[in-house]
Every structure is written in C-alpha cells, then in structure tokens.
Design a protein around this motif. Structure first.
Motif, PDB file in Angstrom:
ATOM      1  N   MET A  24      31.104  50.911  36.519  1.00 53.47           N
ATOM      2  CA  MET A  24      31.829  50.301  37.651  1.00 53.47           C
ATOM      3  C   MET A  24      32.358  51.389  38.561  1.00 53.47           C
ATOM      4  SD  MET A  24      35.170  47.856  37.466  1.00 53.47           S
ATOM      5  CE  MET A  24      34.268  46.728  36.411  1.00 53.47           C
ATOM      6  N   SER A  25      32.280  51.175  39.857  1.00 48.13           N
ATOM      7  CA  SER A  25      32.823  52.131  40.821  1.00 48.13           C
ATOM      8  C   SER A  25      34.348  52.067  40.793  1.00 48.13           C
ATOM      9  CB  SER A  25      32.315  51.805  42.229  1.00 48.13           C
ATOM     10  OG  SER A  25      33.008  52.563  43.180  1.00 48.13           O
ATOM     11  N   ILE A  26      34.970  53.176  40.393  1.00 50.75           N
ATOM     12  CA  ILE A  26      36.430  53.193  40.305  1.00 50.75           C
ATOM     13  C   ILE A  26      37.056  52.976  41.668  1.00 50.75           C
ATOM     14  CG2 ILE A  26      38.410  54.591  39.652  1.00 50.75           C
ATOM     15  CD1 ILE A  26      36.720  53.577  37.322  1.00 50.75           C
ATOM     16  N   GLY A  27      36.437  53.572  42.710  1.00 51.10           N
ATOM     17  CA  GLY A  27      36.975  53.403  44.056  1.00 51.10           C
ATOM     18  C   GLY A  27      37.018  51.962  44.477  1.00 51.10           C
ATOM     19  N   LEU A  28      35.925  51.230  44.236  1.00 48.11           N
ATOM     20  CA  LEU A  28      35.902  49.825  44.628  1.00 48.11           C
ATOM     21  C   LEU A  28      36.859  49.013  43.777  1.00 48.11           C
ATOM     22  CD1 LEU A  28      32.126  49.189  45.335  1.00 48.11           C
ATOM     23  CD2 LEU A  28      33.969  49.426  46.967  1.00 48.11           C
ATOM     24  N   GLU A  29      36.994  49.371  42.511  1.00 43.21           N
ATOM     25  CA  GLU A  29      37.919  48.637  41.652  1.00 43.21           C
ATOM     26  C   GLU A  29      39.340  48.748  42.183  1.00 43.21           C
ATOM     27  OE1 GLU A  29      39.074  48.294  36.912  1.00 43.21           O
ATOM     28  OE2 GLU A  29      37.969  50.011  37.645  1.00 43.21           O
ATOM     29  N   LYS A  30      39.705  49.932  42.681  1.00 44.26           N
ATOM     30  CA  LYS A  30      41.038  50.106  43.251  1.00 44.26           C
ATOM     31  C   LYS A  30      41.188  49.367  44.566  1.00 44.26           C
ATOM     32  CE  LYS A  30      41.951  54.634  41.180  1.00 44.26           C
ATOM     33  NZ  LYS A  30      42.167  56.069  41.463  1.00 44.26           N
ATOM     34  N   GLY A  31      40.075  49.097  45.239  1.00 47.36           N
ATOM     35  CA  GLY A  31      40.145  48.491  46.547  1.00 47.36           C
ATOM     36  C   GLY A  31      40.343  46.997  46.547  1.00 47.36           C
ATOM     37  N   VAL A  32      40.162  46.332  45.381  1.00 50.66           N
ATOM     38  CA  VAL A  32      40.260  44.887  45.351  1.00 50.66           C
ATOM     39  C   VAL A  32      41.680  44.455  45.020  1.00 50.66           C
ATOM     40  CG1 VAL A  32      37.845  44.587  44.751  1.00 50.66           C
ATOM     41  CG2 VAL A  32      39.520  44.803  42.931  1.00 50.66           C
ATOM     42  N   ALA A  33      42.028  43.229  45.401  1.00 53.83           N
ATOM     43  CA  ALA A  33      43.376  42.715  45.168  1.00 53.83           C
ATOM     44  C   ALA A  33      43.427  41.921  43.880  1.00 53.83           C
ATOM     45  CB  ALA A  33      43.797  41.838  46.347  1.00 53.83           C
ATOM     46  N   LYS A  34      44.624  41.628  43.412  1.00 55.95           N
ATOM     47  CA  LYS A  34      44.789  40.892  42.164  1.00 55.95           C
ATOM     48  C   LYS A  34      44.468  39.412  42.321  1.00 55.95           C
ATOM     49  CE  LYS A  34      46.221  43.651  38.808  1.00 55.95           C
ATOM     50  NZ  LYS A  34      45.636  43.651  37.463  1.00 55.95           N
ATOM     51  N   HIS A  35      45.006  38.778  43.348  1.00 57.63           N
ATOM     52  CA  HIS A  35      44.852  37.335  43.509  1.00 57.63           C
ATOM     53  C   HIS A  35      43.599  37.015  44.325  1.00 57.63           C
ATOM     54  CE1 HIS A  35      49.044  37.379  42.227  1.00 57.63           C
ATOM     55  NE2 HIS A  35      48.918  36.094  41.976  1.00 57.63           N
ATOM     56  N   ILE A  36      42.733  36.215  43.757  1.00 59.12           N
ATOM     57  CA  ILE A  36      41.546  35.760  44.479  1.00 59.12           C
ATOM     58  C   ILE A  36      41.404  34.250  44.271  1.00 59.12           C
ATOM     59  CG2 ILE A  36      40.314  37.952  44.337  1.00 59.12           C
ATOM     60  CD1 ILE A  36      38.671  36.753  42.033  1.00 59.12           C
ATOM     61  N   GLY A  37      40.806  33.587  45.247  1.00 58.69           N
ATOM     62  CA  GLY A  37      40.512  32.171  45.098  1.00 58.69           C
ATOM     63  C   GLY A  37      39.225  31.979  44.299  1.00 58.69           C
ATOM     64  N   VAL A  38      39.243  31.045  43.360  1.00 62.50           N
ATOM     65  CA  VAL A  38      38.061  30.753  42.541  1.00 62.50           C
ATOM     66  C   VAL A  38      37.919  29.242  42.421  1.00 62.50           C
ATOM     67  CG1 VAL A  38      36.916  31.029  40.317  1.00 62.50           C
ATOM     68  CG2 VAL A  38      38.327  32.893  41.224  1.00 62.50           C
ATOM     69  N   LEU A  39      36.824  28.713  42.941  1.00 63.42           N
ATOM     70  CA  LEU A  39      36.525  27.289  42.833  1.00 63.42           C
ATOM     71  C   LEU A  39      35.317  27.109  41.912  1.00 63.42           C
ATOM     72  CD1 LEU A  39      36.837  26.131  46.565  1.00 63.42           C
ATOM     73  CD2 LEU A  39      38.610  26.213  44.791  1.00 63.42           C
ATOM     74  N   ILE A  40      35.507  26.340  40.839  1.00 61.15           N
ATOM     75  CA  ILE A  40      34.419  26.075  39.889  1.00 61.15           C
ATOM     76  C   ILE A  40      34.096  24.595  39.942  1.00 61.15           C
ATOM     77  CG2 ILE A  40      33.660  26.234  37.501  1.00 61.15           C
ATOM     78  CD1 ILE A  40      35.659  28.462  37.073  1.00 61.15           C
ATOM     79  N   PHE A  41      32.833  24.287  40.162  1.00 60.09           N
ATOM     80  CA  PHE A  41      32.435  22.901  40.360  1.00 60.09           C
ATOM     81  C   PHE A  41      31.985  22.246  39.062  1.00 60.09           C
ATOM     82  CE2 PHE A  41      32.689  24.060  44.701  1.00 60.09           C
ATOM     83  CZ  PHE A  41      32.886  22.864  45.387  1.00 60.09           C
ATOM     84  N   GLY A  42      32.450  21.011  38.895  1.00 56.20           N
ATOM     85  CA  GLY A  42      31.970  20.142  37.826  1.00 56.20           C
ATOM     86  C   GLY A  42      31.088  19.056  38.419  1.00 56.20           C
ATOM     87  N   ARG A  43      30.840  17.993  37.660  1.00 63.39           N
ATOM     88  CA  ARG A  43      29.962  16.917  38.129  1.00 63.39           C
ATOM     89  C   ARG A  43      30.567  15.560  37.795  1.00 63.39           C
ATOM     90  NH1 ARG A  43      24.819  17.950  39.444  1.00 63.39           N
ATOM     91  NH2 ARG A  43      24.165  15.861  38.794  1.00 63.39           N
ATOM     92  N   LYS A  44      30.542  14.669  38.772  1.00 68.31           N
ATOM     93  CA  LYS A  44      30.909  13.273  38.483  1.00 68.31           C
ATOM     94  C   LYS A  44      29.740  12.532  37.860  1.00 68.31           C
ATOM     95  CE  LYS A  44      34.591  12.255  41.808  1.00 68.31           C
ATOM     96  NZ  LYS A  44      35.001  11.404  42.959  1.00 68.31           N
ATOM     97  N   ARG A  45      28.551  12.786  38.392  1.00 66.85           N
ATOM     98  CA  ARG A  45      27.367  12.117  37.864  1.00 66.85           C
ATOM     99  C   ARG A  45      26.921  12.806  36.580  1.00 66.85           C
ATOM    100  NH1 ARG A  45      22.844  12.355  42.205  1.00 66.85           N
ATOM    101  NH2 ARG A  45      23.704  14.465  42.451  1.00 66.85           N
TER     102      ARG A  45
END
Length: 458
Positions: free
Chosen positions: A1-22
């Motif tokens: 993993m790129s350490i630089g990029l790891e430091k560049g990201v924030a802690k809180h991110i939005g995550v939407l996981i889809f389920g199914r009604k059908r």
C-alpha cells in the motif's frame, strides 16, 4: 500500500451497500461480501457512514445520504454484492455532486452458479454515470483491491476538497514568465478553487514588521535543523538569519489569516533587490512541512503542489527542466527544494545554506535531491486553449553527471524517448516548471485528470 496515499485519505467515508427486495441471486453470499467489504474498509482505518442499513429503495437511500452529508464525508463508495436497480444510480447522483466510487465484488468461487452479478451491476452504473456526466472511480475485487480502494478515496476526496480550497498569489508572475499567468475564472470553472490576489508591497511591509518574539521562536527552530553554511562570501549574520525567519513567519501567518490552502509568491526582482534576501530557505522549510507553496508567481504550480498534498503524495519539488538527452532529464532550481526531499544533513550532497547562484544574495538551500535509485514521478498542471492540461510520467533518480549549486536531480525516464516527450509537451503548452514527487504516481494523476475532465498527456 502507498503510505502517502494512506495518509491522504480521511477517516469518515460514505458507504452504501445494496440489498434486494426481490428474491434471486445468492443472498448468503451477499451477506458474506457485505461483511468482508466492511471489514476491509475498517481495516484501512475508515469509519463507514451509511453502511448500517441495506439500501433497498428511495426510503432507505435518502436517510443514509442525509447521514453522509451530516458527517461531512468527501468520499462515497457504492457496493452491490448483488446487482441493484440502475435507477438508483440516478437517485444517488441527485444527492451527491462529486465523484462516486463503484466497488464491484467477486462472484462466489467454485459452485458452478452465478451468485451476484456485482461486476455487471457496477458496469451498468458506470455506463449510466458516463452518459449522465457524473464522474466516478471503479474498483474491482476483494481483499486484493484494498490499495485500489485507498487510491480511489484519495482521488475523489481531492476533487471534493479542491472545490472548497483557496490559492493565494502574492504579486503576480515574475517579469517575462508569462507562461505562468493565471486565469481565476478558468481555475474556478475547472476545480472550484478560489484564487485570492494579494499585494506584494503589503507582503514586504509584513515581512519588515514581524515581531521579536516570533523571530526568536523561529530562529530556535532553524538552529535545530543544523544546516551548515557553505560557499558564502562571508558567514551569515544574525540579521540575515532574522530575515529568513521574517519570510517564514510572514508566509505562515498570511496563509492562516487568509485561509489559504496554497500560496504562489512573486519572489523576484523585488524581494532580493528591496529586502536584500531571497525567500527560498523559508519556502524549503514550508514545503517540507507539507505546505503547497510555489515561487515566481506560479499559481498553477501552487495548485499542482496542492493536488500532491491532498492526494497524500506530498507537495513536491518545483523545478526547471534544465537539460535532457535521449533517456535522462536534469532538473534544477536555485535552492528551494523541500528539505525532506534532500539528502540528510551532514551526508555527502546534503543540504547547506548558501547564496543565490545569480548575484550572490542569500538565502538558498544548496544540495542534491535524494538519489540511490529512488522512484520519482514528474507532473505538471497547466492551462492552454481555455482548458486545463495534466501530464505525469515516471522514472528513476540516478547519480548526477555534474554538480551545480541549488537543487538538482538527474532522472532516467521510461517509455517514450525524452526528446519526443518534450516536443509533444512543449507543443501542448507545458510551462517551464514541473513538479518532482517521490514514488510511482502516474496512474493516480491519470485518473485525476479523468475525474476533472482535464486534457491528459501521458
């Protein structure tokens, strides 16, 4: 993993996981993938906002989006462990103005049945977003995709944060360097950035009036660096040391007071001729601390440096493309490379305090950029033909063929022969400054150009 990029990201991110009604597909596998995906994200250090409820319809999507906005997330990941209705892609696009990360997850291995069509679902959404002109990043895989997820988050966060950022320019571009002229409205249209023009005479007055306590405190920090003095006509006196601190304190305070995320400074001819010193040692210290600061009034250079900082790559070394042959480029500038990109103090080629090569005025940092096979990426952001362009290519630092004052680096490049590359870039309007970054980041810059709809030159 790129350490630089790891430091560049924030802690809180939005995550939407889809389920199914059908009913349909392998819902046991869906549940397994949900758990694994969240485990990967948490292992990367993210807090996943919106992931506690499965997305089934508009009534589940909107509360989740409300929570994501309330948490001030700058990144949004959509996961379809089983293919979801493409109509929901447009629902999310109405609620999210920035790029979306589409993460396609694997099929269940080895049972002879199609379990999820997750890649098909992400493909569907990607096609919809392209036609809707909604930028997106795409990731595919399980645990092996962790690095790609980190990069995608860093990229989309950079796009979002630039919309709120401000670049300041003290004065304007230096005389004759018209290729560095900035267009505040093109900057606004392209990145959302605000450009703030500031007075050079007022900056010089600020430099002259820095208080004694601030000067004393900064002088103590400079002493800790332990940089030797070399190649000077006479030893640096207390007045010269104080002038470096005046520049450093003034730029630091100006960025804080004006809420600047990056700063371009018109460094000559006024500063050395009217104040008797160059600000380059102060610039070297500021960029080593992660600040996006450019010289010679190079606003686009400052924006490019800010991009590097937001991505977690670092602000980079702003430099001239001094000379080249078929496979190598010699980069050089008079003495303001970030101290953390130079060899260690006391080592051969390590940084020292000296005079400017042209006229002998202090304060510059002499010293080579780190050698020993270091991977580097060369990048530049610029405007031409009423739009922005971006280039990035990679190479390896090799021992220099000759020694010069200031900061220099010899890079052996890859791919296209250097003369052909230079001919292409100069005909595309490439300015005479580029940025040098440590590491391999050309693909990251290419993806950023796609997200921002920049003209890409690989």
């Amino acid at each position: 993993m790129s350490i630089g990029l790891e430091k560049g990201v924030a802690k809180h991110i939005g995550v939407l996981i889809f389920g199914r009604k059908r009913p349909g597909f392998d819902q046991d596998w869906n549940a397994i993938i949900r758990g694994r995906s969240l485990e990967i994200l948490r292992g990367l250090g993210f807090t996943c906002v919106g992931s506690d409820t499965l997305m089934m319809d508009d009534t589940t999507i909107h509360p989740a989006m409300d929570a994501i906005h309330a948490a001030k997330c700058d990144a949004l990941i959509v996961i379809q462990p089983s293919i979801a209705d493409g109509q929901f892609a447009l629902t999310i696009a109405q609620r999210w103005s920035g790029p979306v990360i589409l993460w396609a997850t694997p099929e269940r291995p080895g049972d002879g049945k199609v379990s999820s069509c997750s890649l098909v679902g992400a493909h569907l959404w990607g096609s919809l977003y392209r036609q809707a002109k909604q930028p997106f990043e795409f990731v595919y895989g399980g645990e092996e995709a962790a690095d790609d997820v980190v990069r995608a988050v860093a990229l989309v966060e950079t796009v979002q944060r630039m919309k709120r950022a401000k670049v300041g320019v003290v004065g304007t571009h230096v005389p004759g360097f018209v290729d560095l002229a900035a267009d505040p409205f093109l900057i606004r249209r392209t990145f959302g950035l605000q450009m703030h023009s500031l007075s050079l005479p007022q900056f010089m007055e600020r430099v002259r009036n820095v208080g004694d306590e601030a000067l004393k405190a900064d002088a103590a920090e400079v002493d800790k660096l332990g940089l030797p003095q070399e190649g000077l006509d006479k030893p640096i006196g207390e007045e010269s040391k104080a002038m470096n601190s005046r520049f450093f304190v003034s730029m630091t305070e100006l960025m804080r007071e004006m809420s600047l995320d990056s700063l371009a400074l018109q460094c000559w001819p006024e500063l050395p001729s009217m104040l008797g010193h160059w600000p380059y040692f102060a610039v070297s210290r500021l960029t080593a601390a992660g600040n996006a600061v450019s010289i010679e009034g190079d606003v686009d250079g400052a924006i490019g440096s800010l991009v590097g900082s937001l991505l977690g790559i670092g602000p980079g070394f702003l430099t001239d493309w001094l000379e080249h042959d078929a496979t190598t480029i010699f980069f050089w500038h008079p003495g303001m490379a970030p101290l953390d990109m130079c060899n260690a103090v006391g080592e051969e080629g390590g940084p020292s305090i000296g005079q400017h090569f042209n006229g002998g005025t202090p304060f510059v940092v002499n010293g080579s950029i780190i050698q020993t096979g270091q991977r580097v990426t060369i990048s530049r952001l610029w405007r031409c033909d009423d739009r922005y362009h971006l280039t990035a290519f990679e190479g390896k630092a090799i021992p220099p063929k000759r020694k010069v004052s200031g900061n220099s680096l010899l890079v052996e490049t890859e791919g296209q022969p250097v003369p052909e590359r230079f001919d292409h870039l100069i005909h595309a309007g490439l300015p005479h400054h580029v940025l040098v970054h440590f590491g391999s980041h050309a693909e990251t810059f290419r993806r950023l150009a796609r997200l921002l709809d920049l003209e890409w030159h690989g």
